[in-house]
Scaffold this motif. Structure first.
Motif, short mmCIF file in Angstrom:
data_model
loop_
_atom_site.label_atom_id
_atom_site.label_comp_id
_atom_site.label_asym_id
_atom_site.label_seq_id
_atom_site.Cartn_x
_atom_site.Cartn_y
_atom_site.Cartn_z
N GLU A 129 0.83 -1.19 0.00
CA GLU A 129 0.00 0.00 0.00
C GLU A 129 0.87 1.24 0.00
N GLU A 130 0.38 2.30 -0.62
CA GLU A 130 1.10 3.57 -0.54
C GLU A 130 1.10 4.03 0.91
N HIS A 131 2.29 4.29 1.44
CA HIS A 131 2.43 4.63 2.85
C HIS A 131 2.40 6.14 2.99
N ALA A 132 1.36 6.66 3.65
CA ALA A 132 1.15 8.11 3.71
C ALA A 132 2.31 8.82 4.39
N GLU A 133 2.83 8.25 5.48
CA GLU A 133 3.91 8.90 6.21
C GLU A 133 5.19 8.94 5.37
N LEU A 166 5.38 8.89 2.11
CA LEU A 166 5.16 9.85 1.02
C LEU A 166 5.28 11.28 1.53
N ALA A 167 4.71 11.55 2.70
CA ALA A 167 4.79 12.90 3.27
C ALA A 167 6.23 13.28 3.57
N GLU A 211 7.96 14.19 0.38
CA GLU A 211 7.53 15.51 -0.09
C GLU A 211 8.18 16.62 0.73
N ARG A 246 5.05 14.58 -5.59
CA ARG A 246 4.50 13.31 -6.04
C ARG A 246 4.83 13.06 -7.52
N ALA A 298 6.78 4.79 -2.67
CA ALA A 298 6.38 4.80 -1.25
C ALA A 298 5.45 3.65 -0.90
N ASP A 299 5.44 2.60 -1.71
CA ASP A 299 4.59 1.44 -1.43
C ASP A 299 5.31 0.50 -0.45
#
Length: 228
Positions: A90-94, A96-97, A100, A106, A114-115
């Protein structure tokens, strides 16, 4: 604490790249009193990674996996670890953040960067881009040595065991002639003894009590012909 190390990469198996990561990790873990009981190299194949990781996580306190992180076609380590645990990627929000915040939009990132396996804890990559991960007792680190080292240093406090002490006795005798004294020191002292022949024979005495190791090494030095 006992650990298995799994290094991933076709180039390692082909001898195109020297496996310095396994050596470095072994030294650092040993310094922390952690017993490294397996070092295995597997190809860039999801099934091989999943099979070995699944086997080792059942046998050892932790599995450290290095290599094969990123979004390219042969970077399949995260998929292999996810398969070993029966989880999705799954794309990991933390993660990815964090990327960024580090200046990667992105649009800059290749899809899948970021998976991570579902439920993973992201490990940020201060020397590169691809994040690592901790999933249960599996630690997934990059294969680029500088990235791997920096990332391991961020989590090395999670690896701890009883401190070990080591002394060497170098004997100028054939290894076969030393068997009686190796058996003798093991009977008298709570130590392990490794024997490494070459021009001379290095006897490595190791144990968890410093005084016992020193006494065992002294006992050997009195009973072998020492190399100059």
């Amino acid at each position: 604490m006992n650990v298995a190390i799994v290094t991933v990469g076709d180039e390692l198996l082909a001898g195109q790249t020297t496996n310095t990561n396994a050596t470095w990790l072994g030294e650092r873990l040993d310094e922390r009193g952690v017993s490294v009981e397996r070092v295995t190299t597997v190809p860039d194949r999801i099934g091989d990674i999943a099979r070995v990781v699944n086997e080792y996580r059942a046998e050892y306190d932790a599995v450290v996996v290095t290599g094969g992180l990123g979004p390219t076609h042969d970077d399949v380590t995260m998929e292999g670890v996810a398969a070993a645990l029966g989880r999705d990627l799954e794309e990991h929000a933390e993660a990815l953040a964090w990327l960024e915040e580090s200046g990667y939009s992105r649009d800059d990132l290749t899809a899948g960067t970021a998976d991570l396996p579902a439920g993973a804890r992201a490990l940020h990559n201060d020397e590169g881009v691809a994040p690592g991960a901790v999933v249960e007792d599996i630690y997934v680190l990059p294969g680029v040595p500088a990235e791997m080292k920096r990332m391991f240093e961020s989590i090395e406090s999670e690896f701890a065991g009883a401190p070990t002490y080591r002394e060497e006795v170098v004997a100028d005798e054939p290894e076969s002639a030393l068997l009686d004294r190796i058996a003798g020191v093991r009977e008298r002292f709570d130590v392990s003894v490794g024997s490494y022949p070459g021009n001379s024979v290095r006897l490595a005495v190791q144990g968890t009590d410093e005084e016992t190791v020193a006494a065992a090494a002294a006992w050997l030095r009195e009973r072998v012909e020492l190399a100059e």
